[in-house]
Scaffold this motif. Structure first.
Motif, PDB file in Angstrom:
ATOM      1  N   ARG A 164       0.828  -1.204   0.000  1.00 23.97           N
ATOM      2  CA  ARG A 164       0.000   0.000   0.000  1.00 23.97           C
ATOM      3  C   ARG A 164       0.861   1.252   0.000  1.00 23.97           C
ATOM      4  NH1 ARG A 164      -4.906   1.258   4.327  1.00 23.97           N
ATOM      5  NH2 ARG A 164      -5.358   3.382   3.608  1.00 23.97           N
ATOM      6  N   TRP A 165       1.916   1.271   0.806  1.00 25.67           N
ATOM      7  CA  TRP A 165       2.811   2.419   0.846  1.00 25.67           C
ATOM      8  C   TRP A 165       3.487   2.628  -0.510  1.00 25.67           C
ATOM      9  CZ3 TRP A 165       8.122   2.729   0.112  1.00 25.67           C
ATOM     10  CH2 TRP A 165       8.712   3.952   0.445  1.00 25.67           C
ATOM     11  N   TRP A 166       3.956   1.534  -1.112  1.00 28.76           N
ATOM     12  CA  TRP A 166       4.662   1.605  -2.396  1.00 28.76           C
ATOM     13  C   TRP A 166       3.735   2.133  -3.491  1.00 28.76           C
ATOM     14  CZ3 TRP A 166       7.703  -3.225  -4.577  1.00 28.76           C
ATOM     15  CH2 TRP A 166       8.613  -2.786  -5.545  1.00 28.76           C
ATOM     16  N   ARG A 167       2.502   1.642  -3.506  1.00 28.05           N
ATOM     17  CA  ARG A 167       1.543   2.131  -4.497  1.00 28.05           C
ATOM     18  C   ARG A 167       1.289   3.635  -4.307  1.00 28.05           C
ATOM     19  NH1 ARG A 167      -1.275  -1.786  -7.385  1.00 28.05           N
ATOM     20  NH2 ARG A 167      -0.976  -3.939  -6.653  1.00 28.05           N
ATOM     21  N   GLY A 168       1.241   4.090  -3.080  1.00 25.77           N
ATOM     22  CA  GLY A 168       1.072   5.507  -2.829  1.00 25.77           C
ATOM     23  C   GLY A 168       2.239   6.325  -3.351  1.00 25.77           C
ATOM     24  N   GLN A 169       3.465   5.792  -3.227  1.00 24.09           N
ATOM     25  CA  GLN A 169       4.643   6.475  -3.747  1.00 24.09           C
ATOM     26  C   GLN A 169       4.582   6.586  -5.272  1.00 24.09           C
ATOM     27  OE1 GLN A 169       7.128   7.689  -1.403  1.00 24.09           O
ATOM     28  NE2 GLN A 169       5.282   7.184  -0.235  1.00 24.09           N
ATOM     29  N   VAL A 170       4.070   5.541  -5.917  1.00 25.86           N
ATOM     30  CA  VAL A 170       3.904   5.580  -7.377  1.00 25.86           C
ATOM     31  C   VAL A 170       2.891   6.656  -7.760  1.00 25.86           C
ATOM     32  CG1 VAL A 170       3.136   4.289  -9.403  1.00 25.86           C
ATOM     33  CG2 VAL A 170       4.546   3.159  -7.676  1.00 25.86           C
ATOM     34  N   PHE A 171       1.753   6.661  -7.061  1.00 24.53           N
ATOM     35  CA  PHE A 171       0.692   7.626  -7.360  1.00 24.53           C
ATOM     36  C   PHE A 171       1.176   9.057  -7.142  1.00 24.53           C
ATOM     37  CE2 PHE A 171      -3.198  10.026  -6.491  1.00 24.53           C
ATOM     38  CZ  PHE A 171      -4.005   9.614  -7.550  1.00 24.53           C
ATOM     39  N   GLY A 172       2.034   9.240  -6.134  1.00 23.00           N
ATOM     40  CA  GLY A 172       2.550  10.568  -5.825  1.00 23.00           C
ATOM     41  C   GLY A 172       3.809  10.953  -6.575  1.00 23.00           C
ATOM     42  N   HIS A 173       4.239  10.112  -7.530  1.00 20.93           N
ATOM     43  CA  HIS A 173       5.419  10.382  -8.350  1.00 20.93           C
ATOM     44  C   HIS A 173       6.682  10.579  -7.509  1.00 20.93           C
ATOM     45  CE1 HIS A 173       3.037  10.681 -12.022  1.00 20.93           C
ATOM     46  NE2 HIS A 173       2.187  11.474 -11.362  1.00 20.93           N
ATOM     47  N   GLN A 174       6.806   9.832  -6.429  1.00 18.26           N
ATOM     48  CA  GLN A 174       8.005   9.885  -5.605  1.00 18.26           C
ATOM     49  C   GLN A 174       9.105   9.017  -6.224  1.00 18.26           C
ATOM     50  OE1 GLN A 174       8.151  12.072  -2.990  1.00 18.26           O
ATOM     51  NE2 GLN A 174       6.163  12.624  -3.897  1.00 18.26           N
ATOM     52  N   PRO A 175      10.381   9.264  -5.898  1.00 13.22           N
ATOM     53  CA  PRO A 175      11.477   8.537  -6.557  1.00 13.22           C
ATOM     54  C   PRO A 175      11.350   7.025  -6.514  1.00 13.22           C
ATOM     55  CG  PRO A 175      12.351  10.387  -5.326  1.00 13.22           C
ATOM     56  CD  PRO A 175      10.881  10.314  -4.992  1.00 13.22           C
ATOM     57  N   VAL A 176      10.821   6.464  -5.409  1.00 15.13           N
ATOM     58  CA  VAL A 176      10.746   5.009  -5.273  1.00 15.13           C
ATOM     59  C   VAL A 176       9.733   4.394  -6.241  1.00 15.13           C
ATOM     60  CG1 VAL A 176       8.962   4.832  -3.490  1.00 15.13           C
ATOM     61  CG2 VAL A 176      10.891   3.224  -3.479  1.00 15.13           C
ATOM     62  N   LYS A 177       8.983   5.236  -6.954  1.00 13.33           N
ATOM     63  CA  LYS A 177       8.009   4.734  -7.935  1.00 13.33           C
ATOM     64  C   LYS A 177       8.686   3.898  -9.017  1.00 13.33           C
ATOM     65  CE  LYS A 177       8.040   8.557 -11.300  1.00 13.33           C
ATOM     66  NZ  LYS A 177       9.329   9.109 -10.870  1.00 13.33           N
ATOM     67  N   ASP A 178       9.951   4.186  -9.302  1.00 14.79           N
ATOM     68  CA  ASP A 178      10.664   3.505 -10.376  1.00 14.79           C
ATOM     69  C   ASP A 178      11.349   2.217  -9.936  1.00 14.79           C
ATOM     70  OD1 ASP A 178      10.058   5.515 -12.306  1.00 14.79           O
ATOM     71  OD2 ASP A 178      11.641   6.782 -11.461  1.00 14.79           O
ATOM     72  N   ALA A 179      11.252   1.868  -8.658  1.00  5.13           N
ATOM     73  CA  ALA A 179      11.980   0.704  -8.142  1.00  5.13           C
ATOM     74  C   ALA A 179      11.428  -0.599  -8.694  1.00  5.13           C
ATOM     75  CB  ALA A 179      11.932   0.695  -6.625  1.00  5.13           C
ATOM     76  N   HIS A 180      12.322  -1.462  -9.117  1.00  4.78           N
ATOM     77  CA  HIS A 180      11.953  -2.828  -9.467  1.00  4.78           C
ATOM     78  C   HIS A 180      11.903  -3.708  -8.221  1.00  4.78           C
ATOM     79  CE1 HIS A 180      13.945  -1.199 -13.160  1.00  4.78           C
ATOM     80  NE2 HIS A 180      12.911  -1.765 -13.744  1.00  4.78           N
ATOM     81  N   ILE A 181      12.750  -3.368  -7.250  1.00  7.04           N
ATOM     82  CA  ILE A 181      12.867  -4.135  -6.002  1.00  7.04           C
ATOM     83  C   ILE A 181      12.803  -3.144  -4.848  1.00  7.04           C
ATOM     84  CG2 ILE A 181      14.324  -5.693  -4.647  1.00  7.04           C
ATOM     85  CD1 ILE A 181      15.749  -6.327  -7.392  1.00  7.04           C
ATOM     86  N   LEU A 182      11.940  -3.409  -3.880  1.00 10.55           N
ATOM     87  CA  LEU A 182      11.857  -2.590  -2.680  1.00 10.55           C
ATOM     88  C   LEU A 182      12.388  -3.398  -1.499  1.00 10.55           C
ATOM     89  CD1 LEU A 182      10.867   0.018  -1.235  1.00 10.55           C
ATOM     90  CD2 LEU A 182       8.701  -1.181  -0.836  1.00 10.55           C
ATOM     91  N   VAL A 183      13.345  -2.829  -0.769  1.00  5.36           N
ATOM     92  CA  VAL A 183      13.941  -3.489   0.394  1.00  5.36           C
ATOM     93  C   VAL A 183      13.568  -2.696   1.640  1.00  5.36           C
ATOM     94  CG1 VAL A 183      16.045  -4.425   1.401  1.00  5.36           C
ATOM     95  CG2 VAL A 183      15.863  -4.192  -1.094  1.00  5.36           C
ATOM     96  N   SER A 184      13.069  -3.402   2.662  1.00  9.29           N
ATOM     97  CA  SER A 184      12.649  -2.735   3.892  1.00  9.29           C
ATOM     98  C   SER A 184      13.168  -3.475   5.115  1.00  9.29           C
ATOM     99  CB  SER A 184      11.118  -2.642   3.957  1.00  9.29           C
ATOM    100  OG  SER A 184      10.525  -3.927   4.004  1.00  9.29           O
ATOM    101  N   GLY A 185      13.149  -2.775   6.241  1.00 17.03           N
ATOM    102  CA  GLY A 185      13.492  -3.360   7.535  1.00 17.03           C
ATOM    103  C   GLY A 185      12.290  -3.279   8.452  1.00 17.03           C
TER     104      GLY A 185
END
Length: 287
Positions: A204-225
């Protein structure tokens, strides 16, 4: 710092090491700070051996990406009510220990690679907190970023580490790094809210970043802790993969008593880049 000449290799892939949730200063069923330090120092040889094995199997791996996923130190107050009782060292000791560990790891690994990129983000335990368990300064004031700044300044004194680049954020709580066209997104994970389970929250957070045109929108792989146990999910419709890091801390007796479960300490490593096939990652191993 002794001079080294980095290995010169070709290829379109990188070895990724994700440093997450050391919680230096925290105690638990797995011991205290000395035990955490021992586990982190064991990574020096473990990562080197893993790279040697992969290269022997035909992987080229010219480059290294070191991700700092946050919560590398525990802090002293403001995160849970009895925190000051549970820690075994003060803030100064936590920061000094964490910084020295980062320097030790990079001094071991950097000479093995053509290029090294170090990409940290701040976690919630890196915040400066006061009464009410709330951060009292801005997002740029984060010890998870400070320790990498100190490591950068130390290694910059030696020409042997000129091939190491540092993506130090200001107040940004997510970053991206390009690995020969494969984009890695990096965030601690504490900003992801809403939904049942870590995977739903991060999606959900990642989709929001895409919708908001944030830099992580272009990530193929998301790494989190943040969530302290390994997990991953593939969002196939978008060709994206989420990788969740385990922690290196000593565990939580309170969490185990509450939930009945615990997670073994470890560090997420994998290979990323166009050379890794359609998913753009492979050779994942927890060390």
């Amino acid at each position: 710092v002794a001079p080294h000449k980095p290995v010169r290799r070709k290829g379109r892939d990188a070895f990724v090491v994700a440093l997450a949730d050391w919680q230096i200063g925290g105690t638990g069923p797995g011991g205290g700070t000395e035990d955490t330090v021992r586990r982190v120092l064991a990574l020096k040889g473990a990562v080197t051996q893993r790279v040697v094995e992969l290269r022997a199997s035909g992987r080229d791996i010219p480059d290294l990406v070191v991700l700092g996923l946050g919560d590398l130190s525990e802090g002293v107050c403001g995160f849970y009510s009895n925190q000051s009782w549970e820690i075994d060292c003060d803030q100064r000791t936590q920061i000094r220990t964490t910084y020295r560990l980062i320097v030790a790891l990079l001094m071991e690994w950097a000479p093995l690679f053509r290029n090294v990129a170090v990409v940290p983000v701040g976690g919630n335990h890196g915040e400066t907190r006061g009464g009410g368990n709330r951060a009292i300064t801005g997002t740029a004031d984060n010890t998870d970023v400070l320790v990498f700044e100190l490591a950068r300044d130390t290694l910059a004194m030696s020409p042997a580490f000129r091939h190491v680049t540092w993506q130090i954020p200001d107040g940004e709580l997510s970053q991206v790094v390009d690995v020969h066209g494969t984009v890695l997104g990096v965030t601690h994970g504490h900003l992801a809210r809403g939904g049942a389970g870590a995977a739903n929250k991060l999606e959900r957070w990642w989709r929001g970043q895409v919708f908001g045109h944030q830099p992580v929108k272009d990530a193929h792989i998301l790494v989190s802790g943040h969530y302290h146990s390994y997990a991953h999910a593939e969002f196939a419709e978008a060709g994206r993969t989420w990788l969740q890091c385990p922690a290196m801390d000593n565990g939580s007796a309170w969490f185990t008593d509450m939930s009945g479960i615990s997670s073994a300490p470890g560090t997420l490593t994998f290979r990323a880049g166009p050379a890794c096939g359609p998913r753009q990652w492979d050779d994942l191993q927890l060390l």
